[in-house]
Scaffold this active site. Structure first.
Site, PDB file in Angstrom:
ATOM      1  N   HIS A 168       0.828  -1.211   0.000  1.00  0.00           N
ATOM      2  CA  HIS A 168       0.000   0.000   0.000  1.00  0.00           C
ATOM      3  C   HIS A 168       0.863   1.262   0.000  1.00  0.00           C
ATOM      4  O   HIS A 168       0.418   2.313   0.466  1.00  0.00           O
ATOM      5  CB  HIS A 168      -0.972   0.058   1.195  1.00  0.00           C
ATOM      6  CG  HIS A 168      -1.679  -1.236   1.459  1.00  0.00           C
ATOM      7  ND1 HIS A 168      -2.880  -1.554   0.881  1.00  0.00           N
ATOM      8  CD2 HIS A 168      -1.320  -2.310   2.214  1.00  0.00           C
ATOM      9  CE1 HIS A 168      -3.254  -2.765   1.279  1.00  0.00           C
ATOM     10  NE2 HIS A 168      -2.317  -3.249   2.077  1.00  0.00           N
ATOM     11  N   SER A 289      14.862  22.310 -14.756  1.00  0.00           N
ATOM     12  CA  SER A 289      13.661  23.104 -14.960  1.00  0.00           C
ATOM     13  C   SER A 289      14.089  24.460 -15.513  1.00  0.00           C
ATOM     14  O   SER A 289      15.152  24.976 -15.179  1.00  0.00           O
ATOM     15  CB  SER A 289      12.944  23.283 -13.626  1.00  0.00           C
ATOM     16  OG  SER A 289      12.138  24.441 -13.656  1.00  0.00           O
ATOM     17  N   LYS A 295      16.011  22.062  -9.646  1.00  0.00           N
ATOM     18  CA  LYS A 295      15.278  20.863 -10.067  1.00  0.00           C
ATOM     19  C   LYS A 295      16.080  19.923 -10.956  1.00  0.00           C
ATOM     20  O   LYS A 295      16.894  20.336 -11.762  1.00  0.00           O
ATOM     21  CB  LYS A 295      14.007  21.279 -10.847  1.00  0.00           C
ATOM     22  CG  LYS A 295      12.878  21.812  -9.997  1.00  0.00           C
ATOM     23  CD  LYS A 295      12.231  20.764  -9.101  1.00  0.00           C
ATOM     24  CE  LYS A 295      11.317  19.837  -9.859  1.00  0.00           C
ATOM     25  NZ  LYS A 295      10.109  20.491 -10.329  1.00  0.00           N
ATOM     26  N   GLU A 302       9.548   9.137 -16.539  1.00  0.00           N
ATOM     27  CA  GLU A 302       8.134   9.490 -16.698  1.00  0.00           C
ATOM     28  C   GLU A 302       7.628   9.114 -18.085  1.00  0.00           C
ATOM     29  O   GLU A 302       6.496   8.638 -18.244  1.00  0.00           O
ATOM     30  CB  GLU A 302       7.942  10.991 -16.456  1.00  0.00           C
ATOM     31  CG  GLU A 302       8.164  11.379 -15.002  1.00  0.00           C
ATOM     32  CD  GLU A 302       8.149  12.893 -14.798  1.00  0.00           C
ATOM     33  OE1 GLU A 302       7.402  13.360 -13.940  1.00  0.00           O
ATOM     34  OE2 GLU A 302       8.885  13.610 -15.504  1.00  0.00           O
TER      35      GLU A 302
END
Ligand code: ARG
Length: 470
Positions: A168, A289, A295, A302
Site C-alpha cells: 500500500h 527546470s 530541479k 516518466e
C-alpha cells in the site's frame, strides 16, 4: 482556355475537393488506399519472400532457371536501390509489393511478370509482416536480455543494501535493493518467455496460400518456408491470409512488458523525489527546470511510464480492426501495420532508456536504510521471535506485537530502542535476545527461505540469473 463544364462540376460537387484533394475523388481514394507510406519498412522481407518464391517456382518447373536467375539478380538491384534511398515511392502504386514488382519489371522485363505465379498480395503481405515481426521480436528479446543484465549487476552490487519494502506504499518490512531489482529481472524473464511463445506460433509460412483458396500450381510450400527459416508452412490457406493473431500476441507481449517497465519507471520517479531521496538521477536521463534551478526531473522515467498507454492503445486498435472480420482478406487488415510499427519503435526506445537508467542508478544507501527502519518495519520479526522462542501461536504473537508497537509509538521511539522492561510489561517472558531480530539488517538476513530477501539469497539468485543469461 476555359475549364470544361465537366471539370467545374467535379470541383463543385464537394467542397472537400480543395487543397490536397483538389484532384477530386481519385486523390482521396489514393490517400486512403495507399499503404506505401508505412509498409515500405518491409522491403527487405518482401524481397526475401520473392527470392524464396522464385527459387521454389523454378525448382518445381513452374518458371525457367533463366527467369529465376534474372528475377533474383534483379531483386538484388531493387534492394540495393531502396537501401540507397533511390526508390521513388508513389502512392498511386499503393504498396511495397507493387513497388518492388514494378521496379523489377523495369530492370529485368518479362521474367518479372512470372514472379506473381501461385501467390497473391494477400499471402505476400501476411508473410512479409510475419517476417518483420519475427525479426523485431528477436531484436527486442535481445534488448530485454541486456536490460536484465543491467538489473543483475546492480542487484549484485546491492545484495546487502537495505531499503523499506512497501505494501500500500506504506513501509511494511525491510528488503534488500538487490532483491527488489531481481523482482524485475523475473518479470522481464517471463516477458521474454511470452515473446518466445509468440514466436513459436508465429513461425509458420503463409506464402503459397495465394489469394485465399490455395493454388493449382504444383508448388513446394515446405521449400519456401524453410528458405525463410519458418518451421513449416501454414496448414490452411484461408487462415493463413486472414490471421493476424501473431501481431495481436506480439502487441500483447509488448503491452505486458511495457507495464513492467512502467512500474519500475514509476519507482525511479518516486525514489528520486526529495522526500524519498533514495536515488540521485543521472544527468543523462533527467532534465533541469527552466525556472527552478534546483530541479532535476526524471523525464525519461516518466516517459517510459507513459508509453505503455501507446502499447495498449496499439493492441486495442488492432483487436478492434480484426473484430468481426469475415474470412478471408479484407482491406481492413492493411491497418494492422502502423500500430505494430509504432509500438515496436517505442518499446525499443523504452528498453534503451530503462537500461541506461538502471546502469546509471545511484542509490543513496543511507537514506534507504534510515527509511527501512521507520514505520516499525521489524514488527513481523518480533512476532516471529515470539513464535519461535516463546512458542506462542502466531495470532497471539501478532496481538502482543501490536501492543508493543503501540508502546513504541507513544514513546516516539523505534522498536529496538524500547527498554526490555517495557516490553516485559506486555509479555514477561521476553528476554534481551529479542534485540537480535529488531534491526533491519537482522531482519533481511533472516529471510533465507527460498525466494526471500536475505543477501545470501540475492547473491544466489544473481548467480542463477547470470547462468540463465549465458
Ligand atoms: N497493402 C495491402 C495490405 O497491407 C496488401 C494486400 C492487398 N490485397 C488486396 N487484395 N487488396 O494489406
Amino acid at each position: 482556355m476555359s475549364e470544361s463544364k465537366d471539370t467545374i462540376d467535379k470541383k463543385n460537387a464537394n467542397s472537400m475537393w480543395g487543397g490536397r484533394f483538389s484532384e477530386g475523388p481519385g486523390a482521396v481514394m489514393q490517400e486512403i488506399n495507399a499503404s506505401i507510406g508505412f509498409d515500405q519498412k518491409m522491403f527487405r522481407e518482401d524481397i526475401w519472400g520473392s527470392r524464396a518464391h522464385a527459387a521454389m517456382l523454378a525448382a518445381c518447373d513452374i518458371i525457367s532457371a533463366g527467369d529465376r536467375d534474372a528475377i533474383i539478380e534483379g531483386l538484388g538491384q531493387v534492394e540495393a536501390e531502396i537501401e540507397r534511398g533511390e526508390m521513388t515511392w508513389d502512392p498511386a502504386m499503393e504498396d511495397i509489393h507493387m513497388h518492388i514488382e514494378a521496379r523489377l519489371r523495369e530492370i529485368v522485363g518479362g521474367a518479372a511478370a512470372r514472379l506473381h505465379t501461385a501467390r497473391s498480395r494477400n499471402d505476400q503481405v501476411a508473410t512479409d509482416f510475419r517476417l518483420w515481426c519475427r525479426g523485431k521480436l528477436d531484436a527486442l528479446d535481445g534488448s530485454l536480455k541486456i536490460l536484465q543484465g543491467a538489473l543483475i549487476s546492480q542487484a549484485e552490487k546491492h545484495a546487502v543494501t537495505v531499503m523499506p519494502g512497501f505494501t500500500h506504499l506504506q513501509t511494511a518490512q525491510p528488503v534488500t535493493l538487490g532483491h527488489h531489482l531481481m523482482a524485475y529481472y523475473e518479470m522481464f524473464h517471463r516477458d521474454r518467455g511470452r515473446l518466445a511463445d509468440c514466436r513459436a506460433r508465429m513461425n509458420e509460412c503463409p506464402l503459397g496460400s495465394a489469394a485465399l483458396a490455395g493454388t493449382s500450381f504444383p508448388i513446394d510450400r515446405h521449400m519456401t518456408a524453410s528458405a525463410m527459416f519458418f518451421d513449416r508452412p501454414t496448414a490452411n490457406s484461408l487462415d493463413a491470409v486472414s490471421d493476424r493473431d501473431f501481431a495481436l500476441e506480439f502487441l500483447s507481449a509488448i503491452s505486458i512488458a511495457g507495464i513492467h517497465l512502467s512500474r519500475i519507471a514509476d519507482e525511479i520517479v518516486l525514489w528520486a523525489t526529495t522526500p524519498f531521496g533514495f536515488l540521485t538521477l543521472s544527468d543523462k536521463f533527467s532534465t533541469g527546470s527552466s525556472i527552478m534551478p534546483q530541479k532535476r526531473n526524471p523525464d525519461a522515467a516518466e516517459l517510459v511510464r507513459a508509453k505503455v498507454g501507446r502499447f495498449v492503445g496499439a493492441l486495442n486498435s488492432l483487436l478492434m480492426t480484426m473484430k468481426g472480420l469475415p474470412l478471408a482478406y479484407s482491406k481492413d487488415m492493411q491497418e494492422d501495420k502502423e500500430p505494430v510499427f509504432a509500438a515496436v519503435h517505442d518499446f525499443e526506445l523504452c528498453l534503451a532508456a530503462m537500461t541506461g537508467m538502471i546502469d546509471d542508478l545511484k542509490p543513496n544507501a543511507e537514506a534507504m536504510k534510515a527509511a527501512a527502519g521507520g514505520g516499525y518495519s521489524t514488527a513481523t520479526d518480533l512476532a516471529d521471535w515470539l513464535v519461535r522462542v516463546l512458542g506462542m501461536a502466531f495470532r497471539d504473537a501478532h496481538h502482543v506485537t501490536g501492543e508493543i508497537v503501540k508502546l513504541a509509538e507513544e514513546g516516539g521511539v523505534q522498536l529496538q530502542d524500547l527498554a526490555l522492561a517495557d516490553m516485559q510489561k506486555i509479555e514477561p517472558r521476553i528476554t534481551d535476545l529479542v534485540f537480535s531480530v529488531l534491526s533491519v539488517d537482522a531482519s533481511v538476513a533472516s529471510r533465507t527461505a527460498f525466494g526471500g530477501t536475505a543477501p545470501d539469497n540475492v547473491k544466489a539468485a544473481v548467480a542463477v540469473a547470470k547462468e540463465n543469461l549465458q
